[in-house]
Scaffold this motif. Structure first.
Motif, mmCIF file in Angstrom:
data_model
loop_
_atom_site.group_PDB
_atom_site.id
_atom_site.type_symbol
_atom_site.label_atom_id
_atom_site.label_comp_id
_atom_site.label_asym_id
_atom_site.label_seq_id
_atom_site.Cartn_x
_atom_site.Cartn_y
_atom_site.Cartn_z
ATOM 1 N N VAL A 36 2.488 5.968 -3.064
ATOM 2 C CA VAL A 36 3.500 6.898 -3.577
ATOM 3 C C VAL A 36 3.359 7.054 -5.087
ATOM 4 N N LEU A 37 3.115 5.956 -5.771
ATOM 5 C CA LEU A 37 3.125 5.969 -7.226
ATOM 6 C C LEU A 37 1.784 6.318 -7.864
ATOM 7 N N GLU A 38 0.684 6.016 -7.193
ATOM 8 C CA GLU A 38 -0.649 6.307 -7.740
ATOM 9 C C GLU A 38 -1.284 7.534 -7.087
ATOM 10 N N GLY A 39 -0.986 7.735 -5.807
ATOM 11 C CA GLY A 39 -1.525 8.893 -5.123
ATOM 12 C C GLY A 39 -2.784 8.660 -4.312
ATOM 13 N N SER A 40 -3.527 7.600 -4.588
ATOM 14 C CA SER A 40 -4.777 7.392 -3.871
ATOM 15 C C SER A 40 -5.286 5.977 -4.092
ATOM 16 N N PHE A 41 -6.145 5.544 -3.192
ATOM 17 C CA PHE A 41 -6.809 4.255 -3.373
ATOM 18 C C PHE A 41 -8.276 4.431 -3.752
ATOM 19 N N GLY A 42 -8.726 5.667 -3.774
ATOM 20 C CA GLY A 42 -10.108 5.925 -4.156
ATOM 21 C C GLY A 42 -10.340 5.558 -5.615
ATOM 22 N N PRO A 43 -11.306 4.700 -5.900
ATOM 23 C CA PRO A 43 -11.552 4.288 -7.282
ATOM 24 C C PRO A 43 -12.175 5.387 -8.141
ATOM 25 N N VAL A 44 -12.725 6.392 -7.484
ATOM 26 C CA VAL A 44 -13.275 7.555 -8.186
ATOM 27 C C VAL A 44 -12.797 8.808 -7.464
ATOM 28 N N VAL A 45 -12.645 9.880 -8.186
ATOM 29 C CA VAL A 45 -12.042 11.093 -7.639
ATOM 30 C C VAL A 45 -12.828 11.677 -6.459
ATOM 31 N N CYS A 46 -14.130 11.523 -6.438
ATOM 32 C CA CYS A 46 -14.919 12.150 -5.377
ATOM 33 C C CYS A 46 -14.712 11.514 -4.002
ATOM 34 N N VAL A 47 -14.155 10.316 -3.949
ATOM 35 C CA VAL A 47 -13.876 9.697 -2.652
ATOM 36 C C VAL A 47 -12.819 10.505 -1.905
ATOM 37 N N ASP A 48 -11.800 10.935 -2.622
ATOM 38 C CA ASP A 48 -10.722 11.702 -2.001
ATOM 39 C C ASP A 48 -10.962 13.210 -2.038
ATOM 40 N N LEU A 49 -11.670 13.666 -3.057
ATOM 41 C CA LEU A 49 -11.919 15.098 -3.240
ATOM 42 C C LEU A 49 -13.413 15.353 -3.464
ATOM 43 N N PRO A 50 -14.210 15.288 -2.399
ATOM 44 C CA PRO A 50 -15.656 15.460 -2.565
ATOM 45 C C PRO A 50 -16.048 16.800 -3.181
ATOM 46 N N SER A 51 -15.180 17.792 -3.058
ATOM 47 C CA SER A 51 -15.516 19.120 -3.579
ATOM 48 C C SER A 51 -15.571 19.160 -5.110
ATOM 49 N N VAL A 52 -14.997 18.173 -5.782
ATOM 50 C CA VAL A 52 -15.013 18.174 -7.251
ATOM 51 C C VAL A 52 -16.339 17.683 -7.819
ATOM 52 N N CYS A 53 -17.181 17.144 -6.949
ATOM 53 C CA CYS A 53 -18.466 16.623 -7.416
ATOM 54 C C CYS A 53 -19.602 17.304 -6.663
ATOM 55 N N ASN A 54 -20.486 17.922 -7.394
ATOM 56 C CA ASN A 54 -21.601 18.618 -6.731
ATOM 57 C C ASN A 54 -22.647 17.642 -6.187
ATOM 58 N N ARG A 55 -22.511 16.361 -6.456
ATOM 59 C CA ARG A 55 -23.442 15.355 -5.944
ATOM 60 C C ARG A 55 -22.869 14.580 -4.755
ATOM 61 N N SER A 56 -21.666 14.879 -4.344
ATOM 62 C CA SER A 56 -20.971 14.099 -3.331
ATOM 63 C C SER A 56 -21.776 13.915 -2.047
ATOM 64 N N SER A 57 -22.413 14.951 -1.577
ATOM 65 C CA SER A 57 -23.140 14.861 -0.307
ATOM 66 C C SER A 57 -24.427 14.044 -0.412
ATOM 67 N N LYS A 58 -24.941 13.861 -1.624
ATOM 68 C CA LYS A 58 -26.188 13.103 -1.785
ATOM 69 C C LYS A 58 -26.054 11.907 -2.727
ATOM 70 N N CYS A 59 -24.825 11.500 -2.982
ATOM 71 C CA CYS A 59 -24.571 10.410 -3.935
ATOM 72 C C CYS A 59 -24.905 9.055 -3.319
ATOM 73 N N GLU A 60 -25.778 8.323 -3.957
ATOM 74 C CA GLU A 60 -26.181 7.007 -3.480
ATOM 75 C C GLU A 60 -25.055 5.975 -3.632
ATOM 76 N N ALA A 61 -24.161 6.182 -4.569
ATOM 77 C CA ALA A 61 -23.094 5.216 -4.834
ATOM 78 C C ALA A 61 -21.819 5.483 -4.034
ATOM 79 N N ALA A 73 0.831 -1.206 0.000
ATOM 80 C CA ALA A 73 0.000 0.000 0.000
ATOM 81 C C ALA A 73 0.866 1.257 0.000
ATOM 82 N N GLU A 74 1.926 1.236 0.755
ATOM 83 C CA GLU A 74 2.810 2.396 0.828
ATOM 84 C C GLU A 74 3.434 2.680 -0.538
ATOM 85 N N ILE A 75 3.850 1.643 -1.219
ATOM 86 C CA ILE A 75 4.473 1.792 -2.538
ATOM 87 C C ILE A 75 3.451 2.315 -3.551
ATOM 88 N N ILE A 76 2.297 1.685 -3.591
ATOM 89 C CA ILE A 76 1.254 2.071 -4.555
ATOM 90 C C ILE A 76 0.767 3.483 -4.269
#
Length: 136
Positions: free
Chosen positions: A79-104, A74-77
């Protein structure tokens, strides 16, 4: 979800260093030849790993920054990938206007957490000793 070549090559590089730890520093050109990675690309990967202290440049090549049992995948990945979130809104909820009400969102968070936990459960020591089955 697919990991980039950066992560795949980075993990393979770290495994090579782990096999030689601590007695035999490894030259990048040897890793590049053995793993079929271009020197230019390997230099880029190694740069990130050096900055985070996972590898260290010594007189005769490179070695791990810590023993193989103290570095997990995990430490290696991360460093090289930057995140384990499969979608950007997991790590950066502000990029998605649906983040607070997203069913998925809970699904994506769970996938990221499981991925992180799995990668954390394997150290370089496990991989070089073929103990990858220990936690599955």
């Amino acid at each position: 979800m697919k990991f980039s070549t950066r992560s795949r090559y980075g993990l393979r590089t770290m495994i090579e260093l782990a096999r030689n730890y601590p007695d035999k520093p490894v030259l990048l050109k040897n890793i590049a030849e053995h793993q079929g990675i271009s020197m230019k690309y390997l230099d880029h990967i190694v740069s990130s790993l050096k900055i985070r202290g996972l590898i260290v440049r010594v007189k005769d090549g490179y070695i791990l920054g810590r023993s193989p049992d103290k570095i997990n995948c995990a430490e290696i990945i991360n460093v090289l990938e930057g995140s384990f979130g499969p979608v950007v809104c997991v790590d950066l909820p502000s990029v998605c206007n649906r983040s607070s009400k997203c069913e998925a969102k809970k699904v994506w968070e769970k996938v990221g957490a499981i991925l992180r936990e799995t990668l954390e459960s394997f150290t370089l020591e496990d991989l070089i000793n073929h103990n990858a089955e220990k936690t599955l």
